[in-house]
Every structure is written in C-alpha cells, then in structure tokens.
Design a protein around this motif. Structure first.
Motif, PDB file in Angstrom:
ATOM      1  N   LYS A   4       0.847  -1.197   0.000  1.00 13.27           N
ATOM      2  CA  LYS A   4       0.000   0.000   0.000  1.00 13.27           C
ATOM      3  C   LYS A   4       0.872   1.232   0.000  1.00 13.27           C
ATOM      4  N   ARG A   5       0.335   2.308  -0.560  1.00 18.03           N
ATOM      5  CA  ARG A   5       1.059   3.562  -0.480  1.00 18.03           C
ATOM      6  C   ARG A   5       1.163   3.972   0.981  1.00 18.03           C
ATOM      7  N   HIS A   6       2.212   4.693   1.313  1.00 19.93           N
ATOM      8  CA  HIS A   6       2.386   5.200   2.659  1.00 19.93           C
ATOM      9  C   HIS A   6       1.173   6.043   3.070  1.00 19.93           C
ATOM     10  N   PHE A   7       0.661   6.799   2.107  1.00 19.71           N
ATOM     11  CA  PHE A   7      -0.494   7.661   2.358  1.00 19.71           C
ATOM     12  C   PHE A   7      -1.707   6.839   2.817  1.00 19.71           C
ATOM     13  N   ASP A   8      -1.908   5.687   2.163  1.00 17.57           N
ATOM     14  CA  ASP A   8      -3.038   4.835   2.547  1.00 17.57           C
ATOM     15  C   ASP A   8      -2.907   4.354   3.992  1.00 17.57           C
ATOM     16  N   THR A   9      -1.693   4.032   4.391  1.00 18.05           N
ATOM     17  CA  THR A   9      -1.465   3.610   5.777  1.00 18.05           C
ATOM     18  C   THR A   9      -1.813   4.756   6.731  1.00 18.05           C
ATOM     19  N   LEU A  11      -3.947   7.112   6.165  1.00 17.04           N
ATOM     20  CA  LEU A  11      -5.407   7.258   6.206  1.00 17.04           C
ATOM     21  C   LEU A  11      -6.036   6.179   7.088  1.00 17.04           C
ATOM     22  N   ASP A  12      -5.500   4.963   7.008  1.00 17.69           N
ATOM     23  CA  ASP A  12      -6.013   3.881   7.869  1.00 17.69           C
ATOM     24  C   ASP A  12      -5.818   4.231   9.340  1.00 17.69           C
ATOM     25  N   ASP A  62      -7.065  16.550  14.384  1.00 12.46           N
ATOM     26  CA  ASP A  62      -6.980  17.775  13.582  1.00 12.46           C
ATOM     27  C   ASP A  62      -5.562  17.948  13.027  1.00 12.46           C
ATOM     28  N   GLU A  63      -4.580  17.725  13.866  1.00 16.08           N
ATOM     29  CA  GLU A  63      -3.188  17.885  13.424  1.00 16.08           C
ATOM     30  C   GLU A  63      -2.829  16.894  12.319  1.00 16.08           C
ATOM     31  N   VAL A  64      -3.271  15.643  12.515  1.00 16.06           N
ATOM     32  CA  VAL A  64      -2.979  14.616  11.502  1.00 16.06           C
ATOM     33  C   VAL A  64      -3.630  14.990  10.169  1.00 16.06           C
ATOM     34  N   CYS A  65      -4.891  15.441  10.208  1.00 15.72           N
ATOM     35  CA  CYS A  65      -5.589  15.811   8.965  1.00 15.72           C
ATOM     36  C   CYS A  65      -4.821  16.912   8.229  1.00 15.72           C
ATOM     37  N   LEU A  79      -9.310  13.933  -0.515  1.00 15.90           N
ATOM     38  CA  LEU A  79      -9.506  15.244   0.109  1.00 15.90           C
ATOM     39  C   LEU A  79     -10.858  15.304   0.804  1.00 15.90           C
ATOM     40  N   ARG A  80     -11.881  14.750   0.150  1.00 12.63           N
ATOM     41  CA  ARG A  80     -13.204  14.716   0.786  1.00 12.63           C
ATOM     42  C   ARG A  80     -13.163  13.870   2.059  1.00 12.63           C
ATOM     43  N   PHE A  81     -12.380  12.787   2.018  1.00 12.95           N
ATOM     44  CA  PHE A  81     -12.225  11.953   3.216  1.00 12.95           C
ATOM     45  C   PHE A  81     -11.621  12.781   4.359  1.00 12.95           C
ATOM     46  N   LEU A  82     -10.564  13.540   4.041  1.00 15.13           N
ATOM     47  CA  LEU A  82      -9.892  14.324   5.093  1.00 15.13           C
ATOM     48  C   LEU A  82     -10.782  15.460   5.607  1.00 15.13           C
ATOM     49  N   ALA A  83     -11.533  16.091   4.698  1.00 16.70           N
ATOM     50  CA  ALA A  83     -12.453  17.149   5.133  1.00 16.70           C
ATOM     51  C   ALA A  83     -13.539  16.548   6.030  1.00 16.70           C
TER      52      ALA A  83
END
Lengths: 224, 224
Positions: A4-9, A11-12, A62-65, A79-83
């Motif tokens: 998985k991309r690092h980003f996906d981890t 997000l998980d 909030d900081e992680v987002c 982006l919609r997920f993070l918002a």
C-alpha cells in the motif's frame, strides 16, 4: 495484502483514531446515563477520564488531517475523506461534551428523590446506535447505512417529545417535581443532540462517498 | 494596492462569504427573539427565508474550501485558514438552526398568555455580540479579540443559570406557567448554544493565527 502507499497507511491510522474516539464517546454516553439509572455517582469519574482522552484525540486528529493535506496534497476522494474527518472530529468532541453535561445534571438529580425518566433509556439506545452506525458507515464508506442513520433521527425526536410531555404533565400535577423534571428534560435534550451529531456525521459520509451534498435538500449548490 | 496572487483574491472572497453568512445568522437570532419580545409571528418568515440563504452558503463555502485546497495545495498559515473556514462554516450553519428552533418555540409561546422572559434579552445581546466579534477576529486575524470572546462565554452561562432559576421559581408557584416556563428555558438554552458556537469560532481563530490549539488546556498535544 498487497503493498500500500504510505499515504493509505496514514489514512487507515486516521480512520482508526476516529473510530477509537467514537467508541470512547459511546461509552461516555452509556456511563453518563448509568449515573441516573443506577443512581451511582461513581460513574462520573469514568466519564471525566474518557473526556480527557477524547480531548487529546480531538487535537491529534486535527493535526494529523492538516499534516496529511499539507504533505500529500490529496485530490477528489481523499480530500473529501480528510475534510469529512475534520468535521467528524468536531462532532465527536461535542458528543463527549454532551456526555459530560448529562453526567453533571445526573449528579444533582440523584441527590433528590427518584423521578420517572420517560423514554430516556430508549433514547440512549437510539442515539448510541446511530452514532455507532454513522461511524461504521464512515469506516466502510457505506452510503446506505449512512442514509439509514439519517432516517432514524425522527425516532429520537419522537422519543424526546414523548419524554417532554410526560415530564411536563408530572410537573403540572406535582410542583415538588419541577426542578427534577427540568433536569430529566435537559438530559433528553442532550441525547437528542447526540443523535443530531450522529446525523451530521452520516451526512458527511454521504458527501465523502458520492461527492454530493445532501445536507440541505431545498438548497441548490452553486452553478459554476 | 499592490498586485495580489489569484489565490489571495480567492481567500478574500471566501472570507467575505463567511462574513455574509455570519451577518445573516446574527439577523436570524435577533428576529427569532423578536417573535417573543414583540409577540409578532410575522418575523418567523424572515428567519425561514434567511435560513435558506444560510444553507446555500453552507454548501458553497465547503465547496470553495475544498476546491482551493485541491487547486492551490496551500501549506501552513493558508491551510490553517481553510481548515478554520470549514469549521466556522459548520458552526454558523448550526447557529442558523438555533435561530430556527427559537422561532419555532416562540411561535407556540406567543399563543399563550405573557410570561416573564428572565434575562433572555440580555442573553441575545451577549451571544450576538460574541458571534460578531468572533467573526471580526477571524476576518482580521485578531487573537486578542478572539480571546475576549472566549472569556465572555462565562457571562452567557451566568445569565442562563439566572433565567433557569427565575423560571423554575415561577413554575413552582404557578402550575399553569409550567409549559410556557419550559419554553423560555429552552430558548435560553438555544442562546447559550449560540454563544458556544461563537466560542468555538474564536478558538478556531486562535488556532488559525498562532497555530496553537487552545481548545483543551488540560490536554497536551501529541509529541512527535
């Protein structure tokens, strides 16, 4: 599991933190109401302890987002997920506040003679069930479940009105029950607000998944 | 004026939309309370009309924020500004909901004989003043003003408690006032929540400007 991309981890991990925060909020509501149902103020300490954890998670999430947005510059769905995560984070923190309010009112209430609680126990079940399912819907991106949560808000409103009426009648026939009756009504209001937050979360899930805003059916989004 | 980046113009436009939304919310609160003070249900229509505008702005502002994040991939201060805008947007929309709730309760209330309103008029002044200043603080990035708003929340809580006590006493001495007394108390609660939203906005402003989270003084942010 495929790579998985690092980003996906990341997000998980964010999703897991929000679900943990949600579970804490559910417990907080349960224990806040236990104070009145079991007439035991010992549960207040548990609610307060969890509140500190929820407040910590609120800041962390909030900081992680913001960090993920700044580092990965996500588009569209991510982006919609993070918002949605930012908004759900705020809603959960306020659910925690409602639990603290309930626990505080309950502390006064149990020093006085017992009073009927109307539909409060059922209101807890409905509100916590909505919250649980809204977060499940978020976790799985399940739009149907999110819509089901939104519909259940009517049931909570109905129970609240029933509780209001029952308590007002009692207060009218027994002036010594007025202060306590008010307290029960305020707790019913707090639970109604928990259901409102669950509804907000469910609406954010629909927006996150289908990219469509269902929050104000009467308002057309701007044409650009 | 020196030449500005296109992004800055977009941020100015976003700021202007949030301020417009804030002004509408202030009017909504004023007119919702006018229903009871002037005993004139004609004001309800104004509140409802503004609510549609607020709901439209709510959707638009979220879309603008996400679009600006996706297009400009802002970092640091600009990203905190956009995250604050997303949160302030949610708070304002809920201020609008509180106004609608007040107007609805007021509609029932004015069909009944007059009842004393406790500190409701003063609560409106404090809550709307806080909201106005929170948005000014946002617009100017004024941390001192934001902190002042946060302190004023105690005054609103004090007025609410005073109103509660006054109305409960009335209800205890006159059972025919119980339903109406409850309604006044619920309106006081709505106004308290408006002040809470103003406080949330002020806290977001501090975070936006100084990048420091002041929302939970007891909770230490994560060490990373």
């Amino acid at each position: 599991m495929t790579q998985k991309r690092h980003f996906d981890t990341d997000l998980d991990d964010l999703r897991a933190r929000l679900l943990r925060m949600g579970s804490l909020c559910e417990e907080m509501i349960h224990y806040a109401v236990k104070v009145i149902v079991e007439r035991d103020s010992a549960h207040v300490a548990a609610v307060q302890e969890w509140e500190s954890q929820v407040n910590r998670l609120h800041i962390e999430i909030d900081e992680v987002c913001l960090k993920l947005i700044a580092l990965h510059q996500p588009a569209a769905g991510d982006l919609r997920f993070l918002a949605a995560a930012l908004k759900i984070n705020s809603d959960l923190e306020r659910v925690g506040d409602q639990a603290v309010n309930i626990a505080e009112t309950a502390t006064y209430l149990i020093k006085e003679p017992r009073i009927k609680l109307g539909d409060i126990p059922r209101m807890v079940e409905v509100a916590v069930g909505m919250l649980k399912d809204a977060l499940d819907a978020f976790s799985r991106g399940d739009v149907e479940l999110a819509k089901d949560v939104i519909h259940r808000d009517d049931e909570e409103d109905r129970l609240k009105s029933q509780t209001f009426n029952e308590l007002v009648q009692l207060m009218q026939s027994d002036a010594s029950a007025i202060q306590r009756g008010m307290d029960v009504i305020l707790i019913a209001r707090n639970l109604e607000r928990v259901a409102d937050h669950a509804t907000n979360i469910a609406e954010d899930v629909v927006f996150m998944v289908v990219g469509k805003d269902i929050r104000h059916p009467g308002s057309r989004p701007p044409q650009e």
